[in-house]
Design a protein around this motif. Sequence first.
Motif, mmCIF file in Angstrom:
data_model
loop_
_atom_site.group_PDB
_atom_site.id
_atom_site.type_symbol
_atom_site.label_atom_id
_atom_site.label_comp_id
_atom_site.label_asym_id
_atom_site.label_seq_id
_atom_site.Cartn_x
_atom_site.Cartn_y
_atom_site.Cartn_z
ATOM 1 N N SER A 111 -63.074 -15.189 80.529
ATOM 2 C CA SER A 111 -63.495 -13.691 80.293
ATOM 3 C C SER A 111 -64.760 -13.286 79.673
ATOM 4 C CB SER A 111 -62.594 -14.011 78.122
ATOM 5 O OG SER A 111 -62.617 -12.944 77.964
ATOM 6 N N GLY A 112 -65.391 -12.314 80.691
ATOM 7 C CA GLY A 112 -66.442 -11.837 80.053
ATOM 8 C C GLY A 112 -66.418 -11.609 79.249
ATOM 9 N N GLN B 23 -71.038 -15.422 83.439
ATOM 10 C CA GLN B 23 -70.463 -16.479 83.967
ATOM 11 C C GLN B 23 -68.805 -16.922 83.947
ATOM 12 O OE1 GLN B 23 -72.596 -19.179 81.457
ATOM 13 N NE2 GLN B 23 -71.577 -18.702 79.665
ATOM 14 N N GLY B 24 -68.354 -16.521 82.904
ATOM 15 C CA GLY B 24 -66.727 -16.829 83.334
ATOM 16 C C GLY B 24 -65.667 -16.343 84.567
ATOM 17 N N GLU C 289 -70.219 -27.263 90.960
ATOM 18 C CA GLU C 289 -70.424 -27.349 90.059
ATOM 19 C C GLU C 289 -71.878 -26.069 90.464
ATOM 20 O OE1 GLU C 289 -73.660 -28.115 87.810
ATOM 21 O OE2 GLU C 289 -74.111 -29.126 89.636
ATOM 22 N N ILE C 290 -72.536 -26.360 91.516
ATOM 23 C CA ILE C 290 -73.357 -25.761 92.470
ATOM 24 C C ILE C 290 -72.856 -24.368 91.956
ATOM 25 C CG2 ILE C 290 -74.805 -24.656 93.930
ATOM 26 C CD1 ILE C 290 -74.310 -27.584 95.168
ATOM 27 N N GLY C 291 -71.903 -24.117 92.020
ATOM 28 C CA GLY C 291 -71.167 -22.295 91.751
ATOM 29 C C GLY C 291 -71.267 -21.802 90.933
ATOM 30 N N ILE C 292 -71.202 -22.748 89.929
ATOM 31 C CA ILE C 292 -70.969 -22.437 88.191
ATOM 32 C C ILE C 292 -72.403 -22.578 87.875
ATOM 33 C CG2 ILE C 292 -70.408 -24.481 86.914
ATOM 34 C CD1 ILE C 292 -69.111 -20.965 86.271
ATOM 35 N N GLU C 293 -72.903 -23.381 87.953
ATOM 36 C CA GLU C 293 -74.753 -24.475 87.814
ATOM 37 C C GLU C 293 -75.220 -22.706 87.988
ATOM 38 O OE1 GLU C 293 -76.757 -27.750 88.340
ATOM 39 O OE2 GLU C 293 -78.512 -27.038 88.322
ATOM 40 N N HIS C 294 -75.430 -21.928 89.011
ATOM 41 C CA HIS C 294 -76.279 -20.767 89.494
ATOM 42 C C HIS C 294 -75.896 -19.525 88.969
ATOM 43 C CE1 HIS C 294 -79.115 -23.805 91.133
ATOM 44 N NE2 HIS C 294 -78.137 -24.749 91.164
ATOM 45 N N GLY D 240 -75.140 -18.295 81.834
ATOM 46 C CA GLY D 240 -75.738 -17.107 81.228
ATOM 47 C C GLY D 240 -76.043 -16.042 81.821
ATOM 48 N N MET D 241 -75.030 -15.948 82.719
ATOM 49 C CA MET D 241 -75.103 -13.960 83.084
ATOM 50 C C MET D 241 -74.192 -13.811 82.527
ATOM 51 S SD MET D 241 -74.623 -13.448 87.212
ATOM 52 C CE MET D 241 -72.479 -13.344 87.185
ATOM 53 N N THR D 242 -74.634 -12.581 81.402
ATOM 54 C CA THR D 242 -73.844 -11.239 81.050
ATOM 55 C C THR D 242 -73.147 -10.139 81.699
ATOM 56 O OG1 THR D 242 -75.964 -9.996 81.103
ATOM 57 C CG2 THR D 242 -76.126 -11.606 79.651
#
Length: 457
Positions: free
Chosen positions: A340-341, A347-348, A377-382, A385-387
């Motif tokens: 959920s954003g 990021q969610g 993991e790469i997909g989420i790691e980068h 923190g995205m708002t």
Amino acid sequence: MILLRADHIGPLEMFKIGVGPSSSHTVGPMVAALAFRGRIEPILKRADNCRLEVELLGSLSATGKGHATDGAVCAGILGYHPRLTPVKDIWDAKELLEAKGGFESCKFKPSTDIIFGGWNLNDPSGSTRLPHPNTMRFCLYENDQIALEEIWISVGGGFVERLGERAETEQKIIDLPYPYDTAQEFIDQVLKSGLSPWDLVIANQKVLGLSEEKLRWELGEIWKTMTNCIEAGLSTEGILPGGLSVRRRAKKLFQELEAGKTPAWSEHDLRPSVYAMAVNEENAAGGRVVTAPTNGSSGLIPAVWRTLKERQNLDDTTLQNGLIVASVVGALVKVHASISGAEVGCQGEVGTSCAMAAGGAVAMLGGNIYQIEQAAEIGIEHHLGMTCDPIMGLVQVPCIERNAMGAVKALNAAALSLASDGQHLVSLDKALSVMKQTGLDMNNKYKETSTGGLALG
Ligand code: SF4
């Protein structure tokens, strides 16, 4: 039903056919309203002087107008279903209720009986703290007395919960042949069983009541809807609704791509980008889309699947297997972080979708379970923190381009992991716990409230 463990959340929970523009702010409220309508039906049958009031709270209040939450609630109240009801009927519901002043014997005028209520709640227990950023209060009055009042929350991806329901359903954990609740447990089960990751999920789903035949049929429908959505987006132009004057770009870009008018070096990335934008433009226009895992992030997975289908000539069964593996990644995020954003920022949503797409892509391309986990993991790691700061609360800017960027990242994550042996430093489980903490630390103005970042203009 509330799903508490990753192994209980199947592909059909993660991929749901519905309408745009938002799964948490449109589909969720519609589903909650539909459920509440069912719960008040016995009262409506016997009473002749009822009035309904709906309060949208938190993020639903802050960005509900841009997300068409009020229209979605009206559709749910009329008994409409996000998947089964024609899109036009859904978006006509608010006007219909306004004109009629209610439904059956119940008074309900959207303009006055849907309240955008801010961040405080006076719930039946007297608390004023919202149980979730996406909270709704439904109240049915009979002869001006409260007949039924309930709090519902939209927890992301079209999932909803009635307040108190969690305690009632906590015991409904079913023994599965291949139980898992973390990425590591999933890896262990795959290695121990010798099954493919998708066959393992299929075996669990069977015990949960869904046969492989039915699951594959539904996945076929989901892929068909995704494909139709891409096609609709690639063939429609004009200005998106909502007042931001955002012009649809997918059709023109696609035509230029097909005509070889785009720079030769850009074709590789531009193609998945255009597919993603086509879906997200349809989503922004309130069209028929599939949560993947949300509506805001609905373009990324169709774009990656279509790109790989074209480039690698993948058959339908392989595409379905990829969706199954992607759903495992999405379920892990849902349980251990959030999709959920409003809870954890973008990021969610786009982050999760990128991880799902990357993991699913590796599965479709023959990677092993370690490479699948690495890609996810790469997909989420980068995206950590995205708002989430959509301008005017509309799922348009930055959302549409963000899906394009996420699709390219997912393909790159898959390529990186397939080019390695799957050994890597940060596990998917670790990345998800960081994601959750990052979401908790994130200032509220960056969590789908349109009060910070790009939303301030
Ligand atoms: S910014 Fe991301 S999380 Fe926020 S509405 Fe757009 S797609 Fe969803």
